[in-house]
Design a protein around this motif. Structure first.
Motif, mmCIF file in Angstrom:
data_model
loop_
_atom_site.group_PDB
_atom_site.id
_atom_site.type_symbol
_atom_site.label_atom_id
_atom_site.label_comp_id
_atom_site.label_asym_id
_atom_site.label_seq_id
_atom_site.Cartn_x
_atom_site.Cartn_y
_atom_site.Cartn_z
ATOM 1 N N ILE A 198 54.725 -22.925 -42.300
ATOM 2 C CA ILE A 198 54.153 -23.762 -41.246
ATOM 3 C C ILE A 198 54.639 -25.202 -41.398
ATOM 4 N N ARG A 199 54.611 -25.715 -42.619
ATOM 5 C CA ARG A 199 55.086 -27.088 -42.851
ATOM 6 C C ARG A 199 56.568 -27.236 -42.474
ATOM 7 N N GLU A 200 57.350 -26.223 -42.799
ATOM 8 C CA GLU A 200 58.776 -26.245 -42.452
ATOM 9 C C GLU A 200 58.971 -26.242 -40.937
ATOM 10 N N LEU A 201 58.165 -25.448 -40.246
ATOM 11 C CA LEU A 201 58.246 -25.343 -38.786
ATOM 12 C C LEU A 201 58.008 -26.697 -38.117
ATOM 13 N N PHE A 202 57.091 -27.490 -38.692
ATOM 14 C CA PHE A 202 56.720 -28.766 -38.087
ATOM 15 C C PHE A 202 57.220 -29.973 -38.877
ATOM 16 N N ALA A 203 58.250 -29.786 -39.675
ATOM 17 C CA ALA A 203 58.797 -30.868 -40.502
ATOM 18 C C ALA A 203 59.222 -32.080 -39.673
ATOM 19 N N SER A 204 59.595 -31.862 -38.437
ATOM 20 C CA SER A 204 60.053 -32.968 -37.595
ATOM 21 C C SER A 204 58.956 -33.992 -37.323
ATOM 22 N N LEU A 205 57.683 -33.587 -37.489
ATOM 23 C CA LEU A 205 56.574 -34.503 -37.244
ATOM 24 C C LEU A 205 56.204 -35.325 -38.471
ATOM 25 N N GLY A 206 56.691 -34.912 -39.631
ATOM 26 C CA GLY A 206 56.330 -35.615 -40.862
ATOM 27 C C GLY A 206 55.360 -34.794 -41.680
ATOM 28 N N SER A 207 54.431 -35.470 -42.333
ATOM 29 C CA SER A 207 53.471 -34.810 -43.218
ATOM 30 C C SER A 207 52.454 -33.983 -42.422
ATOM 31 N N ILE A 208 52.332 -32.724 -42.787
ATOM 32 C CA ILE A 208 51.448 -31.786 -42.105
ATOM 33 C C ILE A 208 50.334 -31.364 -43.063
ATOM 34 N N THR A 209 49.104 -31.316 -42.557
ATOM 35 C CA THR A 209 47.951 -30.836 -43.312
ATOM 36 C C THR A 209 47.473 -29.550 -42.667
ATOM 37 N N ILE A 210 47.111 -28.580 -43.494
ATOM 38 C CA ILE A 210 46.659 -27.284 -42.989
ATOM 39 C C ILE A 210 45.280 -27.003 -43.579
ATOM 40 N N ARG A 211 44.341 -26.635 -42.710
ATOM 41 C CA ARG A 211 42.975 -26.324 -43.150
ATOM 42 C C ARG A 211 42.549 -24.977 -42.583
ATOM 43 N N PHE A 213 37.725 -20.709 -39.036
ATOM 44 C CA PHE A 213 37.409 -19.555 -38.187
ATOM 45 C C PHE A 213 38.364 -18.386 -38.361
ATOM 46 N N GLY A 214 38.738 -18.078 -39.576
ATOM 47 C CA GLY A 214 39.621 -16.956 -39.823
ATOM 48 C C GLY A 214 41.088 -17.259 -39.568
ATOM 49 N N GLY A 215 41.402 -18.478 -39.203
ATOM 50 C CA GLY A 215 42.779 -18.894 -38.980
ATOM 51 C C GLY A 215 43.038 -20.202 -39.706
ATOM 52 N N LYS A 216 43.921 -21.008 -39.141
ATOM 53 C CA LYS A 216 44.250 -22.294 -39.750
ATOM 54 C C LYS A 216 44.380 -23.353 -38.665
ATOM 55 N N GLY A 217 43.883 -24.544 -38.967
ATOM 56 C CA GLY A 217 44.114 -25.710 -38.133
ATOM 57 C C GLY A 217 45.293 -26.466 -38.719
ATOM 58 N N ILE A 218 46.189 -26.919 -37.873
ATOM 59 C CA ILE A 218 47.403 -27.613 -38.319
ATOM 60 C C ILE A 218 47.333 -29.041 -37.781
ATOM 61 N N TYR A 219 47.402 -30.013 -38.716
ATOM 62 C CA TYR A 219 47.161 -31.410 -38.400
ATOM 63 C C TYR A 219 48.361 -32.285 -38.740
ATOM 64 N N CYS A 220 48.506 -33.342 -37.974
ATOM 65 C CA CYS A 220 49.467 -34.399 -38.276
ATOM 66 C C CYS A 220 48.692 -35.705 -38.138
ATOM 67 N N GLU A 221 48.680 -36.496 -39.189
ATOM 68 C CA GLU A 221 47.959 -37.766 -39.206
ATOM 69 C C GLU A 221 46.508 -37.607 -38.755
ATOM 70 N N GLY A 222 45.864 -36.546 -39.213
ATOM 71 C CA GLY A 222 44.452 -36.326 -38.940
ATOM 72 C C GLY A 222 44.115 -35.736 -37.588
ATOM 73 N N ARG A 223 45.128 -35.426 -36.794
ATOM 74 C CA ARG A 223 44.870 -34.877 -35.459
ATOM 75 C C ARG A 223 45.359 -33.431 -35.391
ATOM 76 N N ILE A 224 44.476 -32.553 -34.957
ATOM 77 C CA ILE A 224 44.843 -31.140 -34.850
ATOM 78 C C ILE A 224 45.739 -30.960 -33.624
ATOM 79 N N PHE A 225 46.905 -30.363 -33.848
ATOM 80 C CA PHE A 225 47.852 -30.177 -32.747
ATOM 81 C C PHE A 225 48.308 -28.725 -32.623
ATOM 82 N N ALA A 226 47.909 -27.889 -33.566
ATOM 83 C CA ALA A 226 48.307 -26.482 -33.518
ATOM 84 C C ALA A 226 47.305 -25.657 -34.312
ATOM 85 N N LEU A 227 47.317 -24.366 -34.029
ATOM 86 C CA LEU A 227 46.502 -23.397 -34.749
ATOM 87 C C LEU A 227 47.374 -22.244 -35.194
ATOM 88 N N GLU A 228 46.944 -21.582 -36.238
ATOM 89 C CA GLU A 228 47.515 -20.288 -36.617
ATOM 90 C C GLU A 228 46.376 -19.296 -36.478
#
Length: 107
Positions: free
Chosen positions: A6-19, A22-37
């Motif tokens: 996931i981090r590799e997929l979104f490397a163009s945005l910079g540092s990615i946080t994954i939390r 609900f049985g999936g993952k929230g994908i964040y950049c600079e504290g803002r959720i922009f994608a889900l798994e």
């Protein structure tokens, strides 16, 4: 999908946080959720401005069915357009659109 992929997929945005959520993952950049798994699929955030672009690219909007008996709810997340799946440069453009939608959602 593992977090490193996931981090590799979104490397163009910079540092990615994954939390986990609900049985999936929230994908964040600079504290803002922009994608889900969800169920192994990555879904990108869209809004009234960007959703037409996702629809035009053939993406599917995620519909949450939740618990039995509940009405299905269309969520502001869309599948990755086919054109972006194997092209990192095109993926970077869609990731940026998703992040921009996340920024607009916060006002």
């Amino acid at each position: 999908m593992d977090d490193d992929h996931i981090r590799e997929l979104f490397a163009s945005l910079g540092s990615i946080t994954i939390r986990r959520m609900f049985g999936g993952k929230g994908i964040y950049c600079e504290g803002r959720i922009f994608a889900l798994e969800v169920d192994g699929e990555i879904l990108l955030k869209a809004d009234a401005l960007s959703a037409p672009d996702f629809a035009a690219a053939g993406s599917r909007q995620w519909v949450y069915t939740g618990h039995t008996g509940r009405k299905p709810t269309a969520m502001p997340y869309w599948s990755i357009p086919d054109e972006a799946v194997d092209d990192p440069d095109v993926m970077a453009l869609w990731a940026r659109r998703a992040y921009e939608a996340a920024l607009r959602a916060r006002g």
